[in-house]
Enzyme design. Structure first.
Site, PDB file in Angstrom:
ATOM      1  N   GLU A  65      -0.002 -27.481 -22.041  1.00 19.87           N
ATOM      2  CA  GLU A  65       1.649 -27.289 -21.659  1.00 19.87           C
ATOM      3  C   GLU A  65       2.924 -27.567 -22.558  1.00 19.87           C
ATOM      4  O   GLU A  65       3.501 -27.262 -22.861  1.00 19.87           O
ATOM      5  CB  GLU A  65       1.861 -27.715 -20.026  1.00 19.87           C
ATOM      6  CG  GLU A  65       1.001 -26.648 -19.627  1.00 19.87           C
ATOM      7  CD  GLU A  65       2.114 -25.162 -18.861  1.00 19.87           C
ATOM      8  OE1 GLU A  65       2.866 -24.990 -19.365  1.00 19.87           O
ATOM      9  OE2 GLU A  65       1.377 -24.639 -18.856  1.00 19.87           O
ATOM     10  N   CYS A 221       8.025  -8.274 -18.234  1.00 24.54           N
ATOM     11  CA  CYS A 221       9.336  -7.958 -18.236  1.00 24.54           C
ATOM     12  C   CYS A 221      10.058  -9.029 -19.147  1.00 24.54           C
ATOM     13  O   CYS A 221      10.503  -9.717 -18.744  1.00 24.54           O
ATOM     14  CB  CYS A 221       9.576  -8.657 -16.491  1.00 24.54           C
ATOM     15  SG  CYS A 221      11.626  -8.317 -16.024  1.00 24.54           S
ATOM     16  N   CYS A 228       9.663  -1.417 -16.779  1.00 21.12           N
ATOM     17  CA  CYS A 228       9.662  -1.485 -15.178  1.00 21.12           C
ATOM     18  C   CYS A 228       8.508  -0.281 -15.231  1.00 21.12           C
ATOM     19  O   CYS A 228       7.449  -0.818 -13.456  1.00 21.12           O
ATOM     20  CB  CYS A 228      10.630  -1.305 -14.788  1.00 21.12           C
ATOM     21  SG  CYS A 228      11.771  -2.236 -15.970  1.00 21.12           S
TER      22      CYS A 228
END
Ligand code: SF4
Ligand SMILES: [Zn+2]
Length: 477
Positions: A65, A221, A228
Site C-alpha cells: 500500500e 470505470c 459501462c
C-alpha cells in the site's frame, strides 16, 4: 426512429446520493462476483489471501500500500518482489539500514515513503513487540505515514476489519454511481465518500470488496474511458442512467424540429431529471452537464494547482579514473538522504548565476577556479516532482587526483563512485536522468569528433587523389 421514451428506474428523489439497504445488498453481491471472475493476480494479493500468519499478511499489505501511493501497479510489482525477497518479515526490515532501504527503493520516487516504512518497522519491533496493530485506528496511530486510506486498506485486506476505503479510483466510482457532482476535493464531499464506502463495504469479505471497488475504478470505470457495458454496477449507477437519458432527450430534441411536437413528446411520458429537487450541494449543476462527456461528467474536476518552477545547476565532477563525486542530501525534506551530484540552487534574483555557480564550486566544493569557470555545459534536464517542475542545468568538469574536494554543510557527506556503483546507489530518478544526459552528450561529441576526423581523413584522401590524378595527368603529357 426515436426509441420509446422510458422512465429511468433510478433514482428516487431524495436519496440520490445515498444507498438503500437493498442497493447495498445488490452492489455487494454483484461486485464480489465480478471481482472473483476478473481480478488481476498481484503478489501482495496472493500473500493476503494465502498467508496464515496475520503479522506477515499485515506487513506485506502495508508495504504494497505504501509503494502503491502515487505509483502505478505495473511499476510496483517488481519493487515489491525484490523488497519481499530481501526483507520477508517486519523484523528483517527493522534490522536493515536506511541506506539499504533507499537503495532498494531507488527509482520509485517519493522517498519519504521508504524512510517511513523503515521507521514503522523499527516501531513495530521495538515498541509493539513485533506485532502489527489490530485495527484501522491503531495502525494510523502507531505507523508513520499511515493515514485514513492506508490504515483502512491494511486493516480490511490483511486483518479483515469491516471498514471502507476511499482512494482516487473508489472516489470516481462512487461519484458516478451516486451522481455526486460536487468538487471531489472539498472536505464535505470527501467525508460523504467515506461514509458511503463504510456503508457498502461487505462485512464478510471487506478486503476483497475494497479491492474490487479499486479494481473497478482502475480497469472499468476509468477516468476517460468508462466501459459501462462491462460494468456490474450499471443498473445501480446514476451517471449511467443520466447519460442515457440525456442522450435520449437530445435525440428527441433533434428529431422533432417542430417545437410543438417536441414539447408533446417530452411532456406526457417525459424523462425525469436525475437530480435532487431541492438545492443540493452534491448534485452536478445543470449548466455543467456536457452531453459529449456522458458518465465522465462525474466526478467534477478539482482545480489544478500550478506547479512551482525551480532551477539548479548540477555539476558532474568526474575523476580521470572514471569515478564521479556524489554528495548526500540532508536528513529531511525533498529526496532526504539520497545521493546526488553537487547541486547549486538558482533563483530568479540571481542576475549572474553563471558566476554564482563558479563561486560556489570554488568556495563550497574546493574546485580550482580555472576548472570551475571552464566547465562544459551538458544539457538542461527537466524533471517533474509532484508539485515542482525542476530544471537542472547540467555541467561536467574533469578533475585529476590532485584536487582536494570538499562539500558544504548542507550535505551529510560525499563519496566517489564508479559508474556501476552510481546506478545501484540510493540516487533519485532525476539524478539518473542527469547522468544519462551527460552520457548521451559525451557520446554525441565523441561521434562528432570521429565524424570530423573521418571527414578530415576522407577530404585529405580526396585531396590526395586529386593531386595524384593531376600528377598522373601531368605525367601522361
Ligand atoms: S456504469 Fe459506467 S459510470 Fe457507472 S460505475 Fe459502471 S463504468 Fe462507472
Ligand atoms: Zn443532489
Amino acid at each position: 426512429m426515436v426509441k420509446n421514451v422510458r422512465k429511468a428506474s433510478l433514482p428516487v428523489v431524495g436519496r440520490l446520493h445515498h444507498f438503500t439497504e437493498n442497493e447495498v445488498k445488490v452492489i455487494r453481491e454483484k461486485l464480489l462476483c465480478w471481482y472473483d471472475a476478473h481480478h488481476r493476480v498481484l503478489p501482495w494479493r496472493s500473500i493476503a489471501a494465502t498467508e496464515p500468519d496475520r503479522n506477515k499478511r499485515a506487513y506485506a499489505v502495508w508495504v504494497s500500500e505504501i509503494m502503491l501511493q502515487q505509483t502505478q501497479v505495473s511499476t510496483v510489482i517488481d519493487y515489491f518482489k525484490k523488497w519481499m525477497t530481501k526483507w520477508p518479515t517486519v523484523g528483517d526490515l527493522a534490522s536493515s539500514t536506511l541506506e539499504e532501504v533507499n537503495q532498494v527503493w531507488a527509482g520509485l520516487g517519493y522517498y519519504s515513503r521508504a524512510r517511513r516504512l523503515h521507521e514503522g518497522a523499527l516501531k513495530v519491533v521495538k515498541e509493539l513487540n513485533g506485532e502489527f496493530p489490530n485495527d484501522r485506528d491503531s495502525l494510523i496511530h502507531h505507523l508513520p505515514g499511515v493515514g485514513r486510506y492506508s490504515g483502512s486498506a491494511v486493516s480490511s485486506i490483511a486483518l479483515g476489519c469491516a471498514v471502507g476505503v476511499v482512494d482516487g479510483n473508489v472516489s470516481r466510482v462512487l461519484a458516478r454511481v451516486r451522481g455526486i457532482g460536487a468538487n471531489i476535493a472539498a472536505q464535505s464531499t470527501v467525508e460523504h465518500m467515506w461514509s458511503l464506502a463504510d456503508q457498502i463495504v461487505d462485512p464478510e469479505r471487506p478486503g476483497d470488496f475494497n479491492q474490487a471497488m479499486m479494481e473497478l475504478g482502475a480497469t472499468v470505470c476509468t477516468p476517460k474511458m468508462a466501459s459501462c457495458s462491462a460494468c456490474p454496477l450499471r443498473l445501480q449507477c446514476v451517471a449511467y442512467h443520466k447519460s442515457v437519458d440525456e442522450k435520449e432527450k437530445a435525440s428527441i430534441t433533434n428529431h422533432f424540429k417542430n417545437p410543438e411536437k417536441k414539447k408533446q413528446s417530452l411532456e406526457p411520458s417525459g424523462l425525469p431529471d436525475i437530480e435532487c429537487l431541492t438545492d443540493c450541494d452534491l448534485c452536478l449543476r445543470k449548466e455543467d452537464w456536457d452531453n459529449s462527456l456522458g458518465v465522465q461528467n462525474y466526478p467534477r474536476k478539482a482545480q489544478k494547482t500550478q506547479s512551482r518552477q525551480e532551477q539548479s545547476a548540477v555539476v558532474i565532477l568526474e575523476h580521470t579514473n572514471g569515478k564521479v563525486l556524489l554528495v548526500q542530501r540532508p536528513k529531511t525534506g525533498l529526496l532526504a538522504n539520497l545521493w546526488e551530484f553537487p547541486s547549486i540552487p538558482l533563483t530568479e534574483e540571481m542576475d549572474h548565476w553563471n558566476e554564482v555557480v563558479t563561486e560556489c564550486l570554488v568556495k563550497e566544493f574546493g574546485v580550482p577556479s580555472s576548472f570551475a569557470s571552464s566547465r562544459t555545459f551538458v544539457a538542461d534536464v527537466i524533471h517533474i516532482f509532484s508539485h515542482i517542475r525542476q530544471t537542472y542545468k547540467v555541467y561536467k568538469i574533469l578533475v585529476d587526483g590532485q584536487e582536494k574536494l570538499t562539500w558544504p554543510t548542507r550535505y551529510q557527506g560525499g563519496q566517489w563512485l564508479t559508474r556501476e556503483e552510481f546506478f545501484t546507489s540510493a540516487t533519485s530518478t532525476a539524478m539518473k536522468k542527469v547522468f544519462r544526459a551527460a552520457d548521451t552528450c559525451g557520446q554525441k561529441s565523441k561521434n562528432k569528433k570521429n565524424r570530423m576526423d573521418l571527414e578530415g581523413k576522407s577530404s585529405e584522401k580526396k585531396k590526395q587523389k586529386t593531386i595524384s590524378h593531376f600528377f598522373k595527368a601531368v605525367q601522361r603529357k
